[in-house]
Design a protein around this motif. Structure first.
Motif, mmCIF file in Angstrom:
data_model
loop_
_atom_site.group_PDB
_atom_site.id
_atom_site.type_symbol
_atom_site.label_atom_id
_atom_site.label_comp_id
_atom_site.label_asym_id
_atom_site.label_seq_id
_atom_site.Cartn_x
_atom_site.Cartn_y
_atom_site.Cartn_z
ATOM 1 N N UNK A 13 1.222 -0.907 -0.151
ATOM 2 C CA UNK A 13 0.266 0.121 0.402
ATOM 3 C C UNK A 13 0.958 0.876 0.467
ATOM 4 N N UNK A 14 2.788 1.086 0.190
ATOM 5 C CA UNK A 14 2.322 2.118 0.287
ATOM 6 C C UNK A 14 3.988 2.604 -1.222
ATOM 7 N N UNK A 15 2.950 1.618 -1.474
ATOM 8 C CA UNK A 15 3.938 2.460 -3.419
ATOM 9 C C UNK A 15 4.008 3.385 -3.129
ATOM 10 N N UNK A 16 2.441 3.984 -4.086
ATOM 11 C CA UNK A 16 2.440 5.484 -4.678
ATOM 12 C C UNK A 16 2.969 6.264 -3.540
ATOM 13 N N UNK A 17 2.314 6.363 -2.244
ATOM 14 C CA UNK A 17 3.136 7.073 -1.391
ATOM 15 C C UNK A 17 4.815 7.815 -1.377
ATOM 16 N N UNK A 18 5.114 6.136 -1.698
ATOM 17 C CA UNK A 18 7.214 5.993 -1.923
ATOM 18 C C UNK A 18 7.290 6.911 -3.097
ATOM 19 N N UNK A 19 6.845 6.818 -4.136
ATOM 20 C CA UNK A 19 6.840 6.845 -5.395
ATOM 21 C C UNK A 19 7.216 8.340 -5.256
ATOM 22 N N UNK A 47 12.747 -3.887 -6.825
ATOM 23 C CA UNK A 47 12.928 -4.480 -5.501
ATOM 24 C C UNK A 47 11.437 -4.013 -4.509
ATOM 25 N N UNK A 48 11.121 -4.854 -4.035
ATOM 26 C CA UNK A 48 9.698 -4.813 -3.300
ATOM 27 C C UNK A 48 9.805 -4.440 -2.131
ATOM 28 N N UNK A 49 8.609 -4.343 -0.954
ATOM 29 C CA UNK A 49 8.350 -3.576 0.011
ATOM 30 C C UNK A 49 9.164 -4.124 1.412
ATOM 31 N N UNK A 50 9.370 -5.187 1.108
ATOM 32 C CA UNK A 50 10.805 -6.221 2.495
ATOM 33 C C UNK A 50 11.859 -5.413 1.939
ATOM 34 N N UNK A 51 11.993 -5.438 1.309
ATOM 35 C CA UNK A 51 13.552 -4.262 1.033
ATOM 36 C C UNK A 51 13.703 -2.747 1.640
ATOM 37 N N UNK A 52 12.609 -3.097 1.882
ATOM 38 C CA UNK A 52 12.610 -0.958 2.197
ATOM 39 C C UNK A 52 12.361 -0.841 3.972
ATOM 40 N N UNK A 53 12.356 -0.043 4.710
ATOM 41 C CA UNK A 53 11.564 0.651 5.953
ATOM 42 C C UNK A 53 11.215 1.674 5.575
ATOM 43 N N UNK A 54 10.422 2.418 6.010
ATOM 44 C CA UNK A 54 10.020 3.598 5.584
ATOM 45 C C UNK A 54 9.862 4.993 7.269
#
Length: 165
Positions: A13-19, A47-54
């Motif tokens: 769900x973070x994809x849009x805000x992260x972009x 890379x997928x969300x599992x490789x990111x901290x927000x």
């Protein structure tokens, strides 16, 4: 502005805000790629969300991220992880978001069996270099004039730190 934020694992769900955050924070001080233009690729394209901290700022949404990856796919190098991106929104700078993201990514890398964490930073990016040094990273090499950016040759600075012990 409230200074309460949390560091958490990214989700789909973070994809849009992260972009959007990635586009807002783009700068020639740290980017070797051209300014993003529409149509924008998926933030999780490589890379997928599992490789990111927000970093989630209370009442304000996502204000930062860090991306963790491997420097190579070689098995003999599997004990090393590399930061492949760190960004903090200007409205959240100076309240400890970047430091918290770095602490979080060190823990994430350790949890994945890493003994070392590395990164690359452009020579002129003095604020980022100072942040990394204060978090235990040391300059381990410099590739002089590695990039031609904005009409000037720019060094690529290689930094790293141990996660052992």
């Amino acid at each position: 502005m409230p200074s309460q934020f949390t560091i958490r694992a990214a989700s789909d769900a973070d994809e849009g805000p992260l972009g959007a955050l990635d586009r807002r924070t783009w700068s020639p001080l740290h980017a070797v790629t051209p300014r993003p233009e529409p149509p924008y690729p998926s933030f999780f394209a490589t890379t997928g969300p599992e490789d990111h901290l927000v970093a989630d700022l209370t009442g304000r949404g996502l204000v930062g991220y860090v991306r963790l990856g491997r420097p190579t796919e070689l098995e003999c190098n599997a004990h090393v992880r590399q930061i492949h991106g760190l960004a903090v929104d200007e409205r959240a700078r100076g309240i400890g978001v970047a430091r918290a993201l770095l602490e979080g990514v060190c823990a994430l890398a350790r949890g994945r069996g890493a003994r070392r964490l590395t990164l690359r930073v452009l020579g002129p990016n003095v604020p980022a270099r100072a942040l990394y040094e204060s978090a235990g990273f040391r300059v381990e090499g410099v590739l002089p004039e590695e990039f031609w950016l904005d009409g000037a040759y720019v060094d690529d600075v290689l930094m790293g730190r141990s996660l052992a012990g």
